[in-house]
Scaffold this motif. Sequence first.
Motif, PDB file in Angstrom:
ATOM      1  N   TRP B  61       0.822  -1.219   0.000  1.00 12.06           N
ATOM      2  CA  TRP B  61       0.000   0.000   0.000  1.00 12.06           C
ATOM      3  C   TRP B  61       0.856   1.269   0.000  1.00 12.06           C
ATOM      4  CZ3 TRP B  61      -5.094   1.152  -0.753  1.00 12.06           C
ATOM      5  CH2 TRP B  61      -5.986   0.086  -0.789  1.00 12.06           C
ATOM      6  N   PHE B  64       1.673   1.495  -3.665  1.00 12.75           N
ATOM      7  CA  PHE B  64       0.405   1.891  -4.296  1.00 12.75           C
ATOM      8  C   PHE B  64       0.153   3.390  -4.048  1.00 12.75           C
ATOM      9  CE2 PHE B  64      -4.479   0.858  -4.163  1.00 12.75           C
ATOM     10  CZ  PHE B  64      -4.650   1.430  -5.410  1.00 12.75           C
ATOM     11  N   SER B  65       0.489   3.858  -2.849  1.00 15.04           N
ATOM     12  CA  SER B  65       0.305   5.285  -2.529  1.00 15.04           C
ATOM     13  C   SER B  65       1.218   6.154  -3.388  1.00 15.04           C
ATOM     14  CB  SER B  65       0.578   5.545  -1.049  1.00 15.04           C
ATOM     15  OG  SER B  65      -0.353   4.864  -0.237  1.00 15.04           O
ATOM     16  N   THR B  68      -0.228   6.358  -6.741  1.00 14.77           N
ATOM     17  CA  THR B  68      -1.389   7.254  -6.718  1.00 14.77           C
ATOM     18  C   THR B  68      -0.924   8.710  -6.741  1.00 14.77           C
ATOM     19  OG1 THR B  68      -2.581   5.587  -5.463  1.00 14.77           O
ATOM     20  CG2 THR B  68      -3.531   7.776  -5.468  1.00 14.77           C
ATOM     21  N   ILE B  84      -8.501   3.353  -9.176  1.00 17.63           N
ATOM     22  CA  ILE B  84      -7.084   3.007  -9.336  1.00 17.63           C
ATOM     23  C   ILE B  84      -6.845   1.644  -8.701  1.00 17.63           C
ATOM     24  CG2 ILE B  84      -6.372   4.274  -7.221  1.00 17.63           C
ATOM     25  CD1 ILE B  84      -3.807   5.082  -8.943  1.00 17.63           C
ATOM     26  N   GLY B  85      -6.061   0.806  -9.385  1.00 19.08           N
ATOM     27  CA  GLY B  85      -5.826  -0.527  -8.850  1.00 19.08           C
ATOM     28  C   GLY B  85      -4.493  -1.085  -9.326  1.00 19.08           C
ATOM     29  N   VAL B  86      -3.893  -1.923  -8.511  1.00 27.36           N
ATOM     30  CA  VAL B  86      -2.579  -2.499  -8.835  1.00 27.36           C
ATOM     31  C   VAL B  86      -2.484  -3.954  -8.381  1.00 27.36           C
ATOM     32  CG1 VAL B  86      -1.366  -0.284  -8.661  1.00 27.36           C
ATOM     33  CG2 VAL B  86      -1.539  -1.723  -6.625  1.00 27.36           C
ATOM     34  N   SER B  87      -1.568  -4.692  -9.023  1.00 33.27           N
ATOM     35  CA  SER B  87      -1.257  -6.071  -8.600  1.00 33.27           C
ATOM     36  C   SER B  87       0.181  -6.108  -8.115  1.00 33.27           C
ATOM     37  CB  SER B  87      -1.369  -7.028  -9.785  1.00 33.27           C
ATOM     38  OG  SER B  87      -2.700  -7.080 -10.225  1.00 33.27           O
ATOM     39  N   TYR B  88       0.398  -6.751  -7.002  1.00 29.61           N
ATOM     40  CA  TYR B  88       1.747  -6.801  -6.420  1.00 29.61           C
ATOM     41  C   TYR B  88       2.495  -8.029  -6.956  1.00 29.61           C
ATOM     42  CZ  TYR B  88      -0.753  -3.647  -3.351  1.00 29.61           C
ATOM     43  OH  TYR B  88      -1.524  -2.619  -2.868  1.00 29.61           O
TER      44      TYR B  88
END
Lengths: 152, 143
Positions: B61, B64-65, B68, B84-88
Amino acid sequence: MPEDSLITEELKQLVGQNSETLTFSVDKQWVRRFAEAIDYPEPVWQEEYSQNANYDGVVVPPTFLCALRNDNLRKKLHDMPHPLRTMVNGSSELVFNKPVRVGDEISVTDTLVNVTVQERKKGKMLVLTNQVSYTNQHGEVVALGHNTALRF
Amino acid sequence: MPLQPYWDDITEGQELPVLVKQPSTQQIAKFAGASGEFAKIHYDKDFAINSGLPGVIAHGWLTFSFMTNAVTGWMGKQGMLKKIGVSYRGVHPAGEDIYCKAKVTKKYAANNEHLVELEIWTENSKGQRTVPGSAIVALPVKN
């Protein structure tokens, strides 16, 4: 390992159930601390800044929502007896409907929506998909979170 | 302060300014405190190494921040982040560079909004894509 031994009865029963709801007060100092931790480029937690930027009230950085943690479901999953013990975050997504502002009361509910088994190089992996709803004091759903956790 | 981008001027394929971050262990600890995410791999080096990691790693996160921030910093005050979305897929050890990149994949109007779809991703210093994702922002139009 066969699939049904991974998607246990206990796990199946959790799918579709809402977690207990937790309500958080969006405190200015908390938002400031979070914004500083992520190097948020603008002082969105300051009233003066928001007025100048023509925001309707003081808003929060988008990912601040992750700090409104409702760990009830996560804890249940973690404590559940299961052959696969390692659990990591697979993905995160936020969908925004309305801005979240300092002073809001946000209620957070987490729901396990789906559990599947996927093959990976080192064996089978469980993919747990959940939805988190964020609702403000006016009953408006301000955002939805969609996350996956991987268990292997 | 960067100029406000207008939907009219956006072209598909356009790249956003790259944001480079290098989270220190201190920043990771600050994020743990502010977010309440206290998994040991984020603050206990011995534990992280015993778990097969090179050392403590940034929270998903937190990365991800940063991603963003790259989007909200670009879209300006009149821009609105819709999704907004992501895959780790990879981890970011403390002290190592994270390149937050983004590119416009689609420009369209829907429900009276002027939207731009972005492909977003991070790269580590070896140029490997670690955290891919996507975002949708609404931008203002010129009069």
